[in-house]
Each structure stands twice: as C-alpha cells, then as structure tokens.
Design a protein around this motif. Structure first.
Motif, PDB file in Angstrom:
ATOM      1  N   ILE A 182       0.806  -1.219   0.000  1.00 56.01           N
ATOM      2  CA  ILE A 182       0.000   0.000   0.000  1.00 56.01           C
ATOM      3  C   ILE A 182       0.838   1.267   0.000  1.00 56.01           C
ATOM      4  O   ILE A 182       0.383   2.328  -0.394  1.00 56.01           O
ATOM      5  CB  ILE A 182      -0.969  -0.002   1.201  1.00 56.01           C
ATOM      6  CG1 ILE A 182      -2.069   1.030   0.999  1.00 56.01           C
ATOM      7  CG2 ILE A 182      -0.216   0.208   2.502  1.00 56.01           C
ATOM      8  CD1 ILE A 182      -3.177   0.953   2.017  1.00 56.01           C
ATOM      9  N   ASN A 192      -8.779   3.743  -0.497  1.00 54.56           N
ATOM     10  CA  ASN A 192      -9.334   2.457  -0.082  1.00 54.56           C
ATOM     11  C   ASN A 192     -10.819   2.570   0.215  1.00 54.56           C
ATOM     12  O   ASN A 192     -11.601   1.655  -0.080  1.00 54.56           O
ATOM     13  CB  ASN A 192      -8.595   1.948   1.156  1.00 54.56           C
ATOM     14  CG  ASN A 192      -7.155   1.583   0.860  1.00 54.56           C
ATOM     15  OD1 ASN A 192      -6.779   1.369  -0.286  1.00 54.56           O
ATOM     16  ND2 ASN A 192      -6.328   1.533   1.888  1.00 54.56           N
ATOM     17  N   PHE A 207      -2.263  -5.631   3.993  1.00 55.08           N
ATOM     18  CA  PHE A 207      -1.451  -4.584   3.386  1.00 55.08           C
ATOM     19  C   PHE A 207      -0.072  -4.577   4.028  1.00 55.08           C
ATOM     20  O   PHE A 207       0.054  -4.776   5.245  1.00 55.08           O
ATOM     21  CB  PHE A 207      -2.098  -3.203   3.565  1.00 55.08           C
ATOM     22  CG  PHE A 207      -3.430  -3.073   2.887  1.00 55.08           C
ATOM     23  CD1 PHE A 207      -3.539  -3.192   1.515  1.00 55.08           C
ATOM     24  CD2 PHE A 207      -4.581  -2.824   3.620  1.00 55.08           C
ATOM     25  CE1 PHE A 207      -4.769  -3.068   0.882  1.00 55.08           C
ATOM     26  CE2 PHE A 207      -5.808  -2.696   2.999  1.00 55.08           C
ATOM     27  CZ  PHE A 207      -5.906  -2.823   1.626  1.00 55.08           C
TER      28      PHE A 207
END
Length: 341
Positions: A182, A192, A207
């Motif tokens: 991420i 997101n 992530f």
C-alpha cells in the motif's frame, strides 16, 4: 548500420532522439542494423499490396493483420514488415502477430501480456506440455520433472486469473483474501474507502509497507477503519522512524466475531528490519479448521539471506499447525530469476 556501414537519417530510420541517445549508450554491445539488413536477416517482405483496389481516405488505413479499417493516426508500424497494424494486433517489441508467429512458430501469442487485450494465460515452468517450457536448454531428465515437479505443476495449472471487476463476492464455502503493497496507509486511506465495494468481496485484507505508527498520527489511528471490517490489526514498522515497513490486516465482520481473532505474537516478528517483518493472525472457528494468515514484508535494501533464514524458521514453526489452514502473502522484493527459480 553495423552490417552495411550505411548512414541514414533518424527520420528515415523511424528513430526518435530518445532512441538515438539509447543507441549511443549501448551501441558497443548492442549494435543497430538498418531496415534493409534487418529484412535480409528475417524471412519477411516489406512490400505492401492493396488487394481490394479501393482507394481509402488518407486518414484511414487497413490493418494487414485483421484486414479491418482503422485511423492511420492511431496505427502502429511493425518494425519487421513495416506494415500498419492496430495496437491490439501489435505485440510490442515482437512485432505484429504474423511476424511473431513466423519467427517463433512454437510459441502461443496469447501468453504475452498486451496492454490492449486481456491475457488469461498462465506461464507454468514446471509443465512439459507448455510450449514456453521448451525455450532454452534442459539439463533435467523427464522422469525427475514428472516426479518432483508434478505437484507444483498441478497447482499452477489449477490457478485462474480473472479481471477484478468480474470477481464475485465470497460465500460460506469460499475464503477470499487480498494482499497488496500500500506504500503508506494513511495517505491511501481515502482511496481504499472509495473502493470499499471491491474490498468487501474479500474476507481479509493484508497490506504491507503501511509506513506509519498509528500512535504518532494526529488522529491516533482512529480513522483507519474500513466499513464492514473489524478494526485493523496494525503492526508498527521495524524501523523506529515508522518509515519503510509496517503491516496491517483487516478481517471482515461477517467472517467471524472480534473475539475469534487472535494475534499470534509468538509467530510474528518486527524487531529487526534486516530480517524482515512478519505478522501472523489466527481466526478461530468452531465447526471448521482455524485459519492462520501470515502477512510479511522485506525492504529491498536489506540482506536477502537473512530474510530467507527467518522465513525458514517461521515455516518450521507453522509445521506444528499443519492441521489448520495456513496462508502466506506479502512482498519479499526478491527477483526469483536471480536465484534460478
């Protein structure tokens, strides 16, 4: 030209100034050849024929691959046969599809990733049935391939690759997981949230490289939650400055209760960034097998051997939990080609 020693204009050779700069840097070990010498090396012709006899407007050109009319301004030119083709009929540096087929008759065109079409082919280096597997020299006997690589080949052949927008939501008989690097959780949080409909198709989100310590954020990490998921399980980066590293996991509320989620500190690791970072979470289920999810990350600037040694130690520990469902996912930043894999 390195073969005929002729000098040509950049425009006549269809080269841009950027191409010239690249050639100046690599000409000693990657010599350039003109179109005439290139055609003599490959069994192609550059003669264009208009079989239909119909005069088209200057803005329209017929693609010699699919024979459909297209805008000449949007057409590509095959570097081998010099004919106009649609971008979807073009295979990057391999030329157009007919030229590629003539050059590599044993290959399958769809195995190459083209940005203009969807590629659902799977490269399986363990399968002797794949034409690509026969590229290069083979030093391993067929019996050894079938005996030792049979399991790996079966797993790869059973894989299915689908477009994200065609992915369906999970049900009680499925368990879908999502893993991604991420690169800063706090900066990409709004992105997101915008894609929450897509994320809710998965049971867990993993992530890595979140690049933040929640306690140091101005909102103390209270805004890191996602709709439909339990509060995130965040593991701080191994580096004290909170940069380059960090792991976070989201577990869907419909999957289990919050009391059924257990962070396995005995299996997790983030004390030394040189050895990599590991986050292990166990989801306890009453009538089904428990699930162990391992999220990991290794910085590309660290020693690969140290990470592999730590990973091997984790696998030994996970062997004690072989009756559970075990999932490993993350970003190791390891180029497998450099290790002969």
């Amino acid at each position: 030209c390195s073969l005929c020693d002729k000098v040509v204009h950049l425009k006549c050779a269809k080269l841009t100034p950027t191409d010239q700069q690249a050639l100046n840097k690599c000409f000693t070990y990657n010599p350039w050849t003109c179109w005439g010498c290139t055609r003599s090396l490959f069994p192609f012709t550059s003669e264009s024929q208009n079989l239909s006899g119909i005069q088209r407007p200057a803005s329209e050109t017929t693609c010699h691959v699919c024979n459909k009319i297209g805008n000449s301004n949007k057409m590509e030119v095959c570097w081998i046969c010099e004919r106009s083709i649609h971008p979807r009929c073009f295979i990057a540096t391999l030329g157009c599809r007919p030229c590629h087929k003539n050059t590599f008759p044993g290959n399958i065109l769809d195995t190459y990733n083209s940005p203009h079409r969807y590629n659902n082919a799977t490269f399986n280096p363990y399968s002797t049935d794949s034409p690509i597997a026969y590229v290069g020299e083979h030093e391993i006997e067929g019996d050894i391939i079938s005996n030792h690589w049979g399991v790996a080949a079966g797993v790869l052949n059973s894989c299915q690759y689908i477009l994200s927008h065609k992915l369906k939501g999970t049900d009680q008989h499925q368990f879908q997981v999502y893993s991604a690097n991420i690169r800063s959780l706090s900066r990409n949080l709004e992105k997101n949230r915008d894609g929450i409909d897509f994320f809710q198709k998965f049971d867990t989100l993993s992530f890595n490289e979140n690049n933040c310590i929640p306690a140091n954020l101005h909102f103390r990490g209270s805004k890191l939650e996602l709709e439909g998921f339990h509060p995130p399980l965040i593991q701080n980066p191994a580096r004290r400055n909170g940069k380059v590293g960090g792991l976070v996991m989201y577990i869907r509320e419909k999957l289990c209760e919050a009391t059924s989620i257990r962070i396995r500190n005995d299996l997790s690791e983030n004390s030394d960034p040189a050895h990599g970072e590991f986050q292990v979470v166990e989801i306890q289920r009453e009538q089904e097998k428990n699930i162990l999810i391992c999220n990991y990350y290794r910085s590309p600037s660290t020693n690969t051997s140290l990470f592999i040694h730590k990973l091997e130690g984790l696998l030994v520990k996970l062997n004690r939990h072989k009756k559970k469902i075990i999932l490993l996912m993350g970003d190791s930043n390891i180029n497998l080609l450099e290790y002969g894999i």
